[in-house]
Design a protein around this motif. Sequence first.
Motif, PDB file in Angstrom:
ATOM      1  N   ASP A  89       0.793  -1.234   0.000  1.00 42.24           N
ATOM      2  CA  ASP A  89       0.000   0.000   0.000  1.00 42.24           C
ATOM      3  C   ASP A  89       0.824   1.282   0.000  1.00 42.24           C
ATOM      4  N   GLY A  90       2.149   1.156   0.012  1.00 36.01           N
ATOM      5  CA  GLY A  90       2.990   2.334  -0.164  1.00 36.01           C
ATOM      6  C   GLY A  90       3.311   3.133   1.086  1.00 36.01           C
ATOM      7  N   ASP A  91       2.879   2.646   2.265  1.00 37.76           N
ATOM      8  CA  ASP A  91       3.204   3.392   3.489  1.00 37.76           C
ATOM      9  C   ASP A  91       3.754   2.482   4.584  1.00 37.76           C
ATOM     10  N   VAL A  92       4.292   1.342   4.167  1.00 39.87           N
ATOM     11  CA  VAL A  92       4.956   0.426   5.095  1.00 39.87           C
ATOM     12  C   VAL A  92       6.356   0.140   4.546  1.00 39.87           C
ATOM     13  N   LEU A  93       7.353   0.259   5.418  1.00 41.80           N
ATOM     14  CA  LEU A  93       8.737  -0.026   5.061  1.00 41.80           C
ATOM     15  C   LEU A  93       9.122  -1.335   5.732  1.00 41.80           C
ATOM     16  N   ALA A  94       9.495  -2.330   4.941  1.00 38.45           N
ATOM     17  CA  ALA A  94       9.848  -3.644   5.484  1.00 38.45           C
ATOM     18  C   ALA A  94      11.352  -3.713   5.730  1.00 38.45           C
ATOM     19  N   ILE A  95      11.743  -4.334   6.849  1.00 37.33           N
ATOM     20  CA  ILE A  95      13.172  -4.449   7.163  1.00 37.33           C
ATOM     21  C   ILE A  95      13.551  -5.917   7.415  1.00 37.33           C
ATOM     22  N   PRO A  96      13.556  -6.729   6.350  1.00 42.32           N
ATOM     23  CA  PRO A  96      13.972  -8.123   6.511  1.00 42.32           C
ATOM     24  C   PRO A  96      15.467  -8.206   6.810  1.00 42.32           C
ATOM     25  N   LYS A  97      15.851  -9.259   7.524  1.00 41.03           N
ATOM     26  CA  LYS A  97      17.280  -9.491   7.786  1.00 41.03           C
ATOM     27  C   LYS A  97      17.743 -10.626   6.885  1.00 41.03           C
ATOM     28  N   ALA A  98      18.891 -10.460   6.275  1.00 39.13           N
ATOM     29  CA  ALA A  98      19.457 -11.541   5.464  1.00 39.13           C
ATOM     30  C   ALA A  98      20.970 -11.524   5.611  1.00 39.13           C
ATOM     31  N   VAL A  99      21.562 -12.704   5.614  1.00 41.56           N
ATOM     32  CA  VAL A  99      23.018 -12.811   5.688  1.00 41.56           C
ATOM     33  C   VAL A  99      23.562 -13.438   4.405  1.00 41.56           C
ATOM     34  N   GLN A 100      22.811 -14.376   3.827  1.00 42.03           N
ATOM     35  CA  GLN A 100      23.257 -14.993   2.576  1.00 42.03           C
ATOM     36  C   GLN A 100      23.005 -14.024   1.416  1.00 42.03           C
ATOM     37  N   LEU A 101      23.992 -13.896   0.542  1.00 42.20           N
ATOM     38  CA  LEU A 101      23.918 -12.885  -0.514  1.00 42.20           C
ATOM     39  C   LEU A 101      22.747 -13.104  -1.471  1.00 42.20           C
ATOM     40  N   ASN A 102      22.371 -14.374  -1.703  1.00 39.74           N
ATOM     41  CA  ASN A 102      21.220 -14.611  -2.594  1.00 39.74           C
ATOM     42  C   ASN A 102      19.921 -14.124  -1.945  1.00 39.74           C
ATOM     43  N   HIS A 103      19.827 -14.236  -0.619  1.00 42.46           N
ATOM     44  CA  HIS A 103      18.643 -13.722   0.083  1.00 42.46           C
ATOM     45  C   HIS A 103      18.621 -12.196   0.061  1.00 42.46           C
TER      46      HIS A 103
END
Length: 288
Positions: free
Chosen positions: A238-252
Motif C-alpha cells: 500500500d505504499g506506506d509500510v517499510l519492510a526491514i527483513p534481515k538476510a546474511v546470505q547474498l542470494n537472500h
Amino acid sequence: MMHGDQTRTILLPDGTVLPAIGQGTWYMGEKQSSQEEEVRALRSGIELGMTVIDTAEMYAEGGAEVVTGKAISGLRDEVFLVSKVYPHHADRKQMITACERSLKRLGTDRLDLYLLHWRGGVPLEETVQALEQLKQSGKILRWGVSNLDTRDMQELWSLPEGSQCMVNQVLYNATSRGIEHDLLPWMRERSVPVMAYCPLAQGGRLRSELLEHPVIQEIAQDRGVTTSQIALAWVIRDGDVLAIPKAVQLNHVADNAAAVNIVLTQEERTRLDEAFPAPKGKVPLDIV
C-alpha cells in the motif's frame, strides 16, 4: 539515497523519501566468526538500494551496531541509519549516554532515526523530551517509536512535541495482521508510516506457515519469483509500510532487494487476503 533498481518508496512526515525495503540486523553481531559475512551482506544490500539499515543497542548488546558500523564505513552518507534505545535508558539522563554509546559503536556522529524500542517505566513525556534534546544537539536527526499500540500512540500525540514521531516500528506480515484493525488506520490518518519487522514472520512454525502456504507458493511460481519475495511485496503493497527483513546470505539479500519492484495484482491480493485473513476485532500487538 536511491540506488540500483529501487523504485518503490515511502514518505516520512518530514518529507524524507526512503526505499520501501531496508535491512534488519537482529541476531547479527552475536558471533565473531559470522561478522565478516554479516558485513558483506549489509554492504551488498546497500549497493542494491536497501539503504535503510535498522539496528538497536539491544541486538547482541551492541554487537549488531558494531557490525553495522563496519558495513557503513565509507558509505555513511548513502545510508539512512536507524537504531533503538532500551526503555530503561529512555529518561533524560541515560538516553544521552545510550545514544552516544550507539554512535561510537556505529562509528558515526549522528543517527538518521532513533526509536524507543518498546514502552517501559519511563513516562513518555520524559522520553520525548530526551529525544528532542538529542535532536537539538544534532546527534539524531529524527525520532520515532517501536512496539507502541494505538492507545500508546494516542497518548504520545497528546504530548508537547509528541507528533514529531516519524514512524512506529511493529511486527507485521501476512500471518500477523492485528495492526490493521485500528493501529494502522490511526497512523494512516496522520501520515505516519509503519516500519515492519519480521516481515517474513519469525523463524520456525510461523515462517513455514507463511512461506510454504500453497497460495503464496502458486503466486510465486506463476511469477517466477520466491515465496519470500511475494511475502515482502505483500507487506509493502500500500505504499506506506517499510519492510526491514534481515538476510546474511547474498542470494537472500538480492531476493529482498528485487522484491521492491513486485506489484501484486488485485486478484493476487484477494487470494492472499483469503489465505491469511485479518482478525475481525482488536488483538494484542504482536511483539517478539
